[in-house]
Design a protein around this motif. Structure first.
Motif, short mmCIF file in Angstrom:
data_model
loop_
_atom_site.label_atom_id
_atom_site.label_comp_id
_atom_site.label_asym_id
_atom_site.label_seq_id
_atom_site.Cartn_x
_atom_site.Cartn_y
_atom_site.Cartn_z
N PRO A 4 -74.09 -80.09 46.20
CA PRO A 4 -74.82 -80.84 45.17
C PRO A 4 -74.08 -82.09 44.72
O PRO A 4 -72.86 -82.19 44.83
N GLU A 5 -74.86 -82.99 44.19
CA GLU A 5 -74.35 -84.21 43.59
C GLU A 5 -74.33 -84.01 42.08
O GLU A 5 -75.29 -83.49 41.50
N LEU A 6 -73.26 -84.42 41.45
CA LEU A 6 -73.11 -84.36 40.00
C LEU A 6 -73.40 -85.74 39.42
O LEU A 6 -72.93 -86.75 39.96
N GLY A 7 -74.15 -85.79 38.34
CA GLY A 7 -74.42 -87.05 37.67
C GLY A 7 -74.59 -86.83 36.18
O GLY A 7 -74.83 -85.71 35.73
N TYR A 8 -74.47 -87.90 35.42
CA TYR A 8 -74.58 -87.80 33.97
C TYR A 8 -74.96 -89.16 33.41
O TYR A 8 -74.69 -90.20 34.00
N ARG A 9 -75.61 -89.12 32.26
CA ARG A 9 -75.96 -90.33 31.53
C ARG A 9 -75.87 -89.96 30.05
O ARG A 9 -76.64 -89.12 29.58
N ILE A 10 -74.92 -90.56 29.35
CA ILE A 10 -74.60 -90.19 27.98
C ILE A 10 -74.87 -91.38 27.04
O ILE A 10 -74.56 -92.53 27.38
N ARG A 11 -75.41 -91.09 25.86
CA ARG A 11 -75.64 -92.14 24.86
C ARG A 11 -74.35 -92.89 24.55
O ARG A 11 -73.27 -92.29 24.46
N HIS A 12 -74.45 -94.18 24.34
CA HIS A 12 -73.28 -94.99 24.06
C HIS A 12 -72.53 -94.49 22.83
O HIS A 12 -71.29 -94.49 22.80
N ALA A 13 -73.23 -94.07 21.79
CA ALA A 13 -72.59 -93.59 20.57
C ALA A 13 -71.71 -92.36 20.82
O ALA A 13 -70.85 -92.04 20.00
#
Length: 196
Positions: free
Chosen positions: A96-105
């Motif tokens: 699997p590929e791991l990815g993430y997108r987190i709020r700037h705050a």
């Protein structure tokens, strides 16, 4: 709330169709989208409702192992962003590929590393994964550091064929990975999954 994974500070739960506004807000921040689109949102609200969320929900129907999850901060119950853990198109099922997108705050607080480490551990300990991979633009130092702190090592540099030109993409991209054996060896030695 159907929780896929719980850490000290995070709950990773399944997305719901009612989460469209959360994704619109996340993708509406040019700082979050800097290394993805160069700043503009990746999808419109209509695309999120008609395509993105239905695709996320389809993962849950197809597999209990893989998908996209909303990251919720336990104490406040605030939406922090999302993680994905799933094979890239055409990749083997145990890679699997791991990815993430987190709020700037929420940047700089260790949430991306905490969630990534937990997903990697779950993949190896429970899901039959053999190798976890992740990639980012070479100039995305923050994301590269998350990968390193999650125990992954740089395995190659490459040039992705992105549909949108982003300042800095002339420096190419990098792939990081960790194998089951590397993860188990570090764990057996009592080492934290961190590279310095």
């Amino acid at each position: 709330m159907e929780t896929f994974l719980e850490t000290d500070r995070l709950l990773l739960r399944r997305f719901r169709m009612s989460d469209a506004c959360l994704l619109v807000q996340l993708d509406g921040d040019p700082r979050v989208m800097r290394y993805i689109t160069g700043g503009p949102p990746e999808f419109s609200r209509q695309e999120i409702e008609a395509d993105v969320l239905p695709a996320y929900l389809d993962y849950y129907r197809r597999s209990a192992r893989y998908g996209f999850w909303a990251a919720i901060e336990k104490g406040s119950r605030d939406f922090l962003g999302w993680f994905h853990f799933r094979p890239a198109p055409g990749a083997e099922a145990d890679r699997p590929e791991l990815g993430y997108r987190i709020r700037h705050a929420s940047w700089g607080r260790g949430y991306a590393t905490e969630g990534s480490r937990a997903l990697i551990a779950k993949g190896f300990a429970e899901l039959g994964v053999e190798r976890v991979e992740a990639s980012t633009m070479a100039i995305n130092a923050g994301s590269r550091r998350v990968m390193e702190k999650s125990g992954m090592r740089r395995v190659r540099a490459f040039t992705a064929d992105w549909p949108v030109r982003i300042p800095g993409d002339e420096h190419g991209d990098v792939e990081y990975a960790i194998t089951r054996q590397e993860w188990a060896s570090a764990r057996d030695l009592g080492l934290p999954p961190v590279q310095t």
